[in-house]
Design a protein around this motif. Sequence first.
Motif, PDB file in Angstrom:
ATOM      1  N   THR A  44       0.792  -1.068  -0.113  1.00  0.00           N
ATOM      2  CA  THR A  44      -0.080   0.060  -0.011  1.00  0.00           C
ATOM      3  C   THR A  44       0.832   1.413  -0.053  1.00  0.00           C
ATOM      4  OG1 THR A  44      -1.808  -1.309   1.153  1.00  0.00           O
ATOM      5  CG2 THR A  44      -1.755   1.197   1.357  1.00  0.00           C
ATOM      6  N   LEU A  45       0.549   2.220  -0.883  1.00  0.00           N
ATOM      7  CA  LEU A  45       1.070   3.415  -0.830  1.00  0.00           C
ATOM      8  C   LEU A  45      -0.047   4.716  -0.230  1.00  0.00           C
ATOM      9  CD1 LEU A  45       3.605   5.285  -1.441  1.00  0.00           C
ATOM     10  CD2 LEU A  45       2.458   5.713  -3.680  1.00  0.00           C
ATOM     11  N   ALA A  46       0.401   5.118   0.794  1.00  0.00           N
ATOM     12  CA  ALA A  46      -0.523   6.341   1.311  1.00  0.00           C
ATOM     13  C   ALA A  46       0.083   7.595   0.996  1.00  0.00           C
ATOM     14  CB  ALA A  46      -0.415   6.251   2.794  1.00  0.00           C
ATOM     15  N   VAL A  47      -0.488   8.451   0.334  1.00  0.00           N
ATOM     16  CA  VAL A  47      -0.145   9.908  -0.297  1.00  0.00           C
ATOM     17  C   VAL A  47      -0.547  10.810   0.706  1.00  0.00           C
ATOM     18  CG1 VAL A  47       0.280  11.577  -2.048  1.00  0.00           C
ATOM     19  CG2 VAL A  47       0.197   8.920  -2.512  1.00  0.00           C
ATOM     20  N   LEU A  74      -6.515   3.514  12.522  1.00  0.00           N
ATOM     21  CA  LEU A  74      -7.600   3.050  13.004  1.00  0.00           C
ATOM     22  C   LEU A  74      -8.848   2.459  12.308  1.00  0.00           C
ATOM     23  CD1 LEU A  74      -7.979   5.899  15.821  1.00  0.00           C
ATOM     24  CD2 LEU A  74      -7.166   3.380  16.119  1.00  0.00           C
ATOM     25  N   ARG A  75      -9.214   3.313  10.953  1.00  0.00           N
ATOM     26  CA  ARG A  75      -9.953   2.701  10.193  1.00  0.00           C
ATOM     27  C   ARG A  75      -9.488   1.723   9.159  1.00  0.00           C
ATOM     28  NH1 ARG A  75     -12.573   8.579   8.597  1.00  0.00           N
ATOM     29  NH2 ARG A  75     -13.881   8.620  10.388  1.00  0.00           N
ATOM     30  N   LEU A  76      -8.447   1.916   8.369  1.00  0.00           N
ATOM     31  CA  LEU A  76      -7.915   1.051   7.352  1.00  0.00           C
ATOM     32  C   LEU A  76      -7.015  -0.146   8.160  1.00  0.00           C
ATOM     33  CD1 LEU A  76      -6.897   3.280   4.706  1.00  0.00           C
ATOM     34  CD2 LEU A  76      -9.061   1.983   4.722  1.00  0.00           C
ATOM     35  N   ARG A  77      -6.288   0.006   9.267  1.00  0.00           N
ATOM     36  CA  ARG A  77      -5.576  -0.978  10.079  1.00  0.00           C
ATOM     37  C   ARG A  77      -4.404  -1.294   9.280  1.00  0.00           C
ATOM     38  NH1 ARG A  77      -7.795  -1.617  14.619  1.00  0.00           N
ATOM     39  NH2 ARG A  77     -10.243  -1.562  15.141  1.00  0.00           N
ATOM     40  N   LEU A  78      -4.000  -0.273   8.391  1.00  0.00           N
ATOM     41  CA  LEU A  78      -2.644  -0.930   7.770  1.00  0.00           C
ATOM     42  C   LEU A  78      -1.457  -1.448   8.220  1.00  0.00           C
ATOM     43  CD1 LEU A  78      -2.568   2.258   5.062  1.00  0.00           C
ATOM     44  CD2 LEU A  78      -3.710   0.120   4.623  1.00  0.00           C
ATOM     45  N   ASP A  79      -0.854  -2.405   7.801  1.00  0.00           N
ATOM     46  CA  ASP A  79       0.309  -2.879   8.542  1.00  0.00           C
ATOM     47  C   ASP A  79       1.682  -1.893   7.884  1.00  0.00           C
ATOM     48  OD1 ASP A  79       2.263  -4.957   9.373  1.00  0.00           O
ATOM     49  OD2 ASP A  79       2.247  -5.784   7.416  1.00  0.00           O
ATOM     50  N   ALA A  80       2.406  -1.453   8.753  1.00  0.00           N
ATOM     51  CA  ALA A  80       3.458  -0.681   8.740  1.00  0.00           C
ATOM     52  C   ALA A  80       4.517  -1.463   7.892  1.00  0.00           C
ATOM     53  CB  ALA A  80       4.124  -0.388   9.888  1.00  0.00           C
ATOM     54  N   ALA A  81       4.573  -2.802   7.914  1.00  0.00           N
ATOM     55  CA  ALA A  81       5.690  -3.468   7.089  1.00  0.00           C
ATOM     56  C   ALA A  81       5.414  -3.363   5.628  1.00  0.00           C
ATOM     57  CB  ALA A  81       5.811  -5.047   7.520  1.00  0.00           C
ATOM     58  N   SER A  82       4.062  -3.258   5.250  1.00  0.00           N
ATOM     59  CA  SER A  82       3.675  -3.318   3.732  1.00  0.00           C
ATOM     60  C   SER A  82       3.150  -2.033   3.254  1.00  0.00           C
ATOM     61  CB  SER A  82       2.658  -4.555   3.651  1.00  0.00           C
ATOM     62  OG  SER A  82       1.246  -4.230   4.323  1.00  0.00           O
ATOM     63  N   THR A  83       3.499  -1.033   3.981  1.00  0.00           N
ATOM     64  CA  THR A  83       2.907   0.234   3.712  1.00  0.00           C
ATOM     65  C   THR A  83       3.856   1.297   3.435  1.00  0.00           C
ATOM     66  OG1 THR A  83       0.913  -0.138   4.973  1.00  0.00           O
ATOM     67  CG2 THR A  83       1.450   2.372   4.372  1.00  0.00           C
ATOM     68  N   HIS A 139       9.044  11.855  13.280  1.00  0.00           N
ATOM     69  CA  HIS A 139       9.505  10.256  13.243  1.00  0.00           C
ATOM     70  C   HIS A 139       8.352   9.480  13.920  1.00  0.00           C
ATOM     71  CE1 HIS A 139      12.065   6.872  13.508  1.00  0.00           C
ATOM     72  NE2 HIS A 139      11.593   6.812  14.702  1.00  0.00           N
ATOM     73  N   ASP A 140       7.934   9.782  15.179  1.00  0.00           N
ATOM     74  CA  ASP A 140       6.919   8.799  15.880  1.00  0.00           C
ATOM     75  C   ASP A 140       5.832   8.500  15.149  1.00  0.00           C
ATOM     76  OD1 ASP A 140       9.035   8.437  17.678  1.00  0.00           O
ATOM     77  OD2 ASP A 140       8.012  10.161  18.899  1.00  0.00           O
ATOM     78  N   VAL A 141       5.217   9.624  14.474  1.00  0.00           N
ATOM     79  CA  VAL A 141       3.818   9.648  13.947  1.00  0.00           C
ATOM     80  C   VAL A 141       4.064   8.860  12.567  1.00  0.00           C
ATOM     81  CG1 VAL A 141       2.138  10.893  12.734  1.00  0.00           C
ATOM     82  CG2 VAL A 141       2.975  11.781  14.750  1.00  0.00           C
ATOM     83  N   LEU A 142       5.187   9.038  11.860  1.00  0.00           N
ATOM     84  CA  LEU A 142       5.403   8.633  10.531  1.00  0.00           C
ATOM     85  C   LEU A 142       5.673   7.046  10.765  1.00  0.00           C
ATOM     86  CD1 LEU A 142       7.066  11.271   8.328  1.00  0.00           C
ATOM     87  CD2 LEU A 142       4.622  10.265   7.963  1.00  0.00           C
ATOM     88  N   SER A 143       6.529   6.807  11.752  1.00  0.00           N
ATOM     89  CA  SER A 143       6.906   5.165  11.963  1.00  0.00           C
ATOM     90  C   SER A 143       5.602   4.387  12.571  1.00  0.00           C
ATOM     91  CB  SER A 143       7.935   5.316  13.077  1.00  0.00           C
ATOM     92  OG  SER A 143       7.377   5.598  14.466  1.00  0.00           O
ATOM     93  N   TRP A 144       4.547   5.078  12.812  1.00  0.00           N
ATOM     94  CA  TRP A 144       3.256   4.253  13.174  1.00  0.00           C
ATOM     95  C   TRP A 144       2.791   3.591  11.675  1.00  0.00           C
ATOM     96  CZ3 TRP A 144       0.490   8.109  16.606  1.00  0.00           C
ATOM     97  CH2 TRP A 144       1.118   7.903  18.042  1.00  0.00           C
ATOM     98  N   PHE A 145       3.040   4.401  10.558  1.00  0.00           N
ATOM     99  CA  PHE A 145       2.379   3.998   9.388  1.00  0.00           C
ATOM    100  C   PHE A 145       3.293   3.151   8.402  1.00  0.00           C
ATOM    101  CE2 PHE A 145       1.059   8.828   9.797  1.00  0.00           C
ATOM    102  CZ  PHE A 145       0.041   8.083  10.514  1.00  0.00           C
ATOM    103  N   SER A 146       4.603   3.273   8.702  1.00  0.00           N
ATOM    104  CA  SER A 146       5.418   2.553   7.760  1.00  0.00           C
ATOM    105  C   SER A 146       6.850   2.228   8.409  1.00  0.00           C
ATOM    106  CB  SER A 146       6.027   3.324   6.473  1.00  0.00           C
ATOM    107  OG  SER A 146       6.650   2.581   5.613  1.00  0.00           O
ATOM    108  N   SER A 147       7.286   1.182   8.201  1.00  0.00           N
ATOM    109  CA  SER A 147       8.561   0.975   8.802  1.00  0.00           C
ATOM    110  C   SER A 147       9.762   1.368   8.039  1.00  0.00           C
ATOM    111  CB  SER A 147       8.643  -0.800   8.797  1.00  0.00           C
ATOM    112  OG  SER A 147       8.501  -1.413   7.623  1.00  0.00           O
TER     113      SER A 147
END
Length: 187
Positions: A44-47, A74-83, A139-147
């Motif tokens: 997944t790519l989140a822009v 919270l809504r999409l529950r994206l996995d940081a490893a695949s985002t 850093h902290d916010v962005l690290s929740w979304f992607s590894s």
Amino acid sequence: HELKNVRLELRPVEAAQVHGPVCTEIGRFWLRLRAVPAAATGRTLAVIPVTYASWANPWHHLHWWIPSILHLKLRLRLDAASTDIALAFPNEDANFGRAVQTKARTTERSEPLEWSFLQHAWPRQMKSWKAWLPHGLHHDVLSWFSSRPARELQDYDGEAYGSIILGVPPMRFTVQSSPMSCADLSQ
């Protein structure tokens, strides 16, 4: 907006399709890109559109932090490893302060059309990169979304994704009626 099973193409700009609106704290914008059909992937790519990128003012950045947390985690529950996270920015030549002070003489917009399109690259005149460095303000916010570290949208040109998410829900009622409620914020 979400695009499914596509390869992202950003060049040439003339061949791009217009997608949007993508909302920010200072209004609605559009993205120019081509979404070419591609094989399904688990990526997944989140822009995320970012206003005031060179200004490390958390009050401005809350306008994308909070909607991103709500929508992506919270809504999409994206996995940081695949985002992956791509950042897009308003045209740095835009002067919205001047635009809102210009007396309207017609019903036409006074600012150039180009100001309505998000840019694929970091602003040329970044006052400070400190907030975007490892362990910086974001850093902290962005690290929740992607590894992986967030990068400018142009870095993802040619990449294929199972899902490309264009923007996050607006938080301000002045942009449009906000889809976020007080209950969303309490999560």
